[in-house]
Design a protein around this motif. Structure first.
Motif, short mmCIF file in Angstrom:
data_model
loop_
_atom_site.label_atom_id
_atom_site.label_comp_id
_atom_site.label_asym_id
_atom_site.label_seq_id
_atom_site.Cartn_x
_atom_site.Cartn_y
_atom_site.Cartn_z
N ALA A 58 113.93 39.47 48.59
CA ALA A 58 113.08 39.45 49.90
C ALA A 58 113.40 40.83 50.46
O ALA A 58 114.17 41.25 50.37
CB ALA A 58 113.71 38.38 50.62
N LYS A 59 112.24 40.86 51.43
CA LYS A 59 112.32 42.11 52.00
C LYS A 59 113.67 42.12 52.96
O LYS A 59 114.05 43.07 53.25
CB LYS A 59 111.09 42.39 53.17
N LYS A 60 113.91 40.91 53.35
CA LYS A 60 115.21 40.91 54.10
C LYS A 60 116.53 41.26 53.43
O LYS A 60 117.33 42.15 54.17
CB LYS A 60 115.21 39.56 54.70
N LYS A 61 116.49 41.03 52.22
CA LYS A 61 117.68 41.47 51.37
C LYS A 61 117.70 43.11 51.20
O LYS A 61 118.60 43.68 51.33
CB LYS A 61 117.47 40.82 49.93
N LEU A 62 116.42 43.56 50.93
CA LEU A 62 116.35 45.06 51.02
C LEU A 62 116.80 45.82 52.18
O LEU A 62 117.56 46.71 52.12
CB LEU A 62 114.92 45.42 50.44
N ARG A 63 116.33 45.20 53.24
CA ARG A 63 116.76 45.45 54.55
C ARG A 63 118.30 45.51 54.86
O ARG A 63 118.73 46.68 55.44
CB ARG A 63 116.08 45.02 55.71
N ALA A 64 118.70 44.71 54.26
CA ALA A 64 120.35 44.36 54.48
C ALA A 64 120.83 45.54 53.47
O ALA A 64 122.14 45.94 53.91
CB ALA A 64 120.86 42.99 54.06
N ASP A 65 120.48 45.83 52.28
CA ASP A 65 120.91 46.71 51.49
C ASP A 65 120.89 48.07 52.12
O ASP A 65 121.70 48.83 52.28
CB ASP A 65 120.08 46.95 50.25
N ALA A 66 119.67 48.25 52.97
CA ALA A 66 119.62 49.53 53.56
C ALA A 66 120.68 49.82 54.59
O ALA A 66 121.18 50.76 54.90
CB ALA A 66 118.08 49.85 53.94
N ASP A 67 120.72 48.75 55.29
CA ASP A 67 121.74 48.77 56.49
C ASP A 67 123.15 48.99 55.89
O ASP A 67 123.91 49.78 56.53
CB ASP A 67 121.89 47.46 57.09
N GLY A 75 126.46 57.78 58.43
CA GLY A 75 125.76 58.68 58.65
C GLY A 75 125.41 59.84 57.43
O GLY A 75 124.67 60.74 57.34
N GLN A 76 126.42 59.66 56.31
CA GLN A 76 126.26 60.62 55.12
C GLN A 76 124.92 60.27 54.33
O GLN A 76 124.23 61.41 53.91
CB GLN A 76 127.25 60.56 54.42
N VAL A 77 124.46 58.98 54.38
CA VAL A 77 123.21 58.67 53.82
C VAL A 77 122.02 58.89 54.87
O VAL A 77 122.39 58.25 56.02
CB VAL A 77 123.07 57.34 53.29
N HIS A 78 121.28 59.85 54.59
CA HIS A 78 120.11 60.05 55.98
C HIS A 78 118.91 59.22 55.82
O HIS A 78 118.43 58.67 56.81
CB HIS A 78 119.54 61.33 55.49
N VAL A 79 118.66 58.71 54.46
CA VAL A 79 117.26 57.73 54.68
C VAL A 79 117.40 56.85 53.31
O VAL A 79 117.96 57.30 52.49
CB VAL A 79 116.05 58.68 54.52
N VAL A 80 116.87 55.57 53.58
CA VAL A 80 116.84 54.53 52.38
C VAL A 80 115.54 54.40 52.21
O VAL A 80 114.62 53.76 53.52
CB VAL A 80 117.80 53.34 52.89
N ILE A 81 114.89 54.57 51.10
CA ILE A 81 113.40 54.18 50.81
C ILE A 81 113.48 52.83 50.08
O ILE A 81 114.31 52.40 49.16
CB ILE A 81 113.00 55.16 49.89
N THR A 82 112.85 51.71 50.85
CA THR A 82 112.68 50.43 50.26
C THR A 82 111.49 50.17 49.30
O THR A 82 110.60 50.80 49.89
CB THR A 82 113.23 49.32 50.93
N ILE A 83 111.33 49.56 48.54
CA ILE A 83 110.11 49.13 47.66
C ILE A 83 110.10 47.66 47.44
O ILE A 83 110.89 47.25 46.44
CB ILE A 83 109.72 50.07 46.42
#
Length: 171
Positions: A58-67, A75-83
């Motif tokens: 689910a999109k919610k799971k991808l968002r949790a992964d990004a978080d 702050g070492q990771v600057h951006v997470v791209i989710t698809i």
């Protein structure tokens, strides 16, 4: 493919796929990039750009992964791209997730609050053309180490990625 789409080759990025240990668990990204030459003080442990793709998730799971990536890397990771690829309809959601700026502090401790900086949905209505919403801006990958220009993935490339996912799913 994503590296060339985002014009990240010219900034000499390399793909990494190593499993990373966080505070209480470990994760392995679907894709990740780190500059070949790290600036002083930058850890080799954490990639700068993370890619997380979900077809069954689910999109919610991808968002949790990004978080997880953004908070655990401090702050070492600057951006997470989710698809997020829908299993039932021809729709793909591309998002970039970053840490909230300016940072917030509680009792001297930094809070790692994330936010979706950009979201583009690519879909194909029954009998209709492929459409991206919004269709005016590419997916921008903001990086602190690339001051001259941020890598971008143009809308036609996002549409191409979505079309490939739909062919694979026979949608």
């Amino acid at each position: 493919m994503a590296v060339s789409l985002a014009n990240m080759r010219r900034t000499e990025w390399s793909l990494t796929t190593a499993r990373v240990e966080g505070g209480i668990c470990a994760k392995e990204p679907d894709g990740s990039w780190i500059p070949r030459e790290l600036p002083p003080g930058r850890s080799e442990k954490w990639p700068t750009v993370i890619l997380e793709v979900g077809v069954s998730e689910a999109k919610k799971k991808l968002r949790a992964d990004a978080d997880w990536w953004l908070a655990n890397s401090e702050g070492q990771v600057h951006v997470v791209i989710t698809i997020a690829v829908s299993r039932t309809v021809p729709e793909v959601t591309f998002e970039t997730v970053v840490l909230e700026q300016p940072p917030t502090y509680i009792m001297g401790q930094r809070r790692y609050v994330t936010q979706v900086r950009q979201s583009i949905v690519v879909f194909r209505p029954p009998g209709g053309p492929i459409t991206a919403v919004p269709d005016i801006s590419p997916l921008i990958i903001t990086l602190q180490q690339v001051p001259e220009t941020d890598p971008v993935i143009p809308i036609p490339s996002l549409e191409s990625i979505a079309s490939a996912a739909w062919r694979w799913q026979e949608l």
